[in-house]
Design an enzyme around this catalytic site. Structure first.
Site, mmCIF file in Angstrom:
data_model
loop_
_atom_site.group_PDB
_atom_site.id
_atom_site.type_symbol
_atom_site.label_atom_id
_atom_site.label_comp_id
_atom_site.label_asym_id
_atom_site.label_seq_id
_atom_site.Cartn_x
_atom_site.Cartn_y
_atom_site.Cartn_z
ATOM 1 N N CYS A 1 0.838 -1.203 0.000
ATOM 2 C CA CYS A 1 0.000 0.000 0.000
ATOM 3 C C CYS A 1 0.867 1.245 0.000
ATOM 4 C CB CYS A 1 -0.930 0.001 1.211
ATOM 5 S SG CYS A 1 -2.032 1.433 1.271
ATOM 6 N N CYS B 1 -0.557 4.073 2.145
ATOM 7 C CA CYS B 1 -0.354 3.849 3.582
ATOM 8 C C CYS B 1 1.083 4.138 4.009
ATOM 9 C CB CYS B 1 -0.685 2.405 3.954
ATOM 10 S SG CYS B 1 -2.270 1.803 3.375
ATOM 11 N N ASP B 2 2.051 3.680 3.206
ATOM 12 C CA ASP B 2 3.438 3.632 3.668
ATOM 13 C C ASP B 2 4.428 4.475 2.863
ATOM 14 O OD1 ASP B 2 2.669 1.766 5.626
ATOM 15 O OD2 ASP B 2 2.878 0.109 4.219
#
Length: 315
Positions: A140, A143-144
């Site tokens: 992701c 997300c990261d």
């Protein structure tokens, strides 16, 4: 009726942000929710080292810690949280039947499905190692990606999602190397054109990932194979992103619920309702677009409110 059958007003299947948010709202509405945690208690966030984009966590929080807090909040209001996972359902009649671990039969007035989706990985031992250590493997970018600002990363994939994530990473990373495993993109022409014209994205076609290299804790490079020339080479990188798709955890519902071509549950637009009255869906089991903890939590709230309104019609 067999004594082994348990009657439940509100059953929640799955324990990610969607499931626990649904549980919080359902419990506060006196729906006596029972939540089964599934095969991965806490969901995908339990594999995330740091969550910095969920509102309210000013200094960030680890994924496992966040899920423990959500579980505690749900239990505070009376949610019955249980180990086990749904292995079979029968939504053909007025009673919604669910079997847990192939043995325990539940008869439910309402069911909220929050079984999520599982990211697809290449299956390399080194990939899984650094995924578990939180040292540089992710599925992701949204997300990261923030953790790899001004660094060099590699992303594997060839579809629209891979192109979107590569473009997203290019805005914060020094260099993005995109490995396409075949000779052609699967993405739409407009998405392919977008990554091709982005200056800090390097695209290498017809290339397989052989190994994720590192010092045991963090990623330092990617070993790849050019299938055209049979040349093995290394790409310096601190992050390795896998964007080859997700598989929704919905197989047991396919005989009763309407699914799309990849297995995501279809909900009635603007609601959490499925094609079966009294059965609702929340989170990544229905969402192939956003796939974020905050959007999953929002749909968990929707599912609990929809279930509460449905129960009111039965009184």
């Amino acid at each position: 009726m067999s004594n082994s059958i348990e009657k439940i007003k509100c059953l929640i299947i799955g324990s990610g942000p969607a499931g626990y948010t649904a549980a919080i709202y359902a419990a506060r509405a006196s729906m006596n929710p029972v939540l089964y945690q599934g095969t991965q208690p806490g969901g995908q966030l339990t594999t995330t080292n740091e969550v910095e984009n969920f509102p309210g966590y000013v200094d960030g929080v680890s994924g496992p810690e966040m899920m423990v807090q959500l579980q505690s909040q749900a239990q505070r209001f009376g949610t019955d949280v249980r180990d086990g996972w749904a292995t079979k359902v029968d939504f053909s009649g007025d009673i919604h039947k669910v079997w847990i671990n192939d043995t325990k039969e539940l008869h439910c007035e309402t069911v909220i499905i929050s079984t999520g989706a599982s990211a697809k990985y290449l299956g390399l031992p080194s990939e899984q190692h650094y995924l578990q250590t939180g040292g540089g493997v992710s599925a992701c970018a949204v997300c990261d990606g923030f953790f790899y600002r001004n660094q060099e990363v590699v992303i594997v994939g060839a579809g629209d999602s891979a192109c979107e994530e590569a473009h997203y990473l290019s805005k914060m990373c020094k260099k993005v190397t995109m490995l396409v495993r075949s000779e052609n993109f699967r993405a739409s022409k407009i998405m392919e054109a977008r990554v091709r014209k982005t200056e800090n994205i390097t695209i290498i076609m017809n290339t397989d990932t052989l190994e994720v290299l590192g010092d045991g804790q963090v990623v330092t490079s990617i070993k790849a194979l050019n299938k055209t020339t049979n040349e093995e080479f290394e790409i310096p990188a601190t992050g390795f992103f896998v964007a080859i798709g997700h598989k929704p955890n919905t197989d047991i519902f396919k005989d009763f619920l309407h699914l799309d071509e990849t297995g995501y549950i279809k909900n009635i637009p603007g609601t959490s309702k499925t094609n079966i009255t009294g059965v609702f869906v929340a989170g990544d089991a229905a969402d192939h677009v956003y796939r974020q903890a905050i959007t999953a939590a929002g749909t968990g709230c929707m599912a609990a409110l929809d279930a509460e309104r449905y129960l009111a019609t039965l009184d």
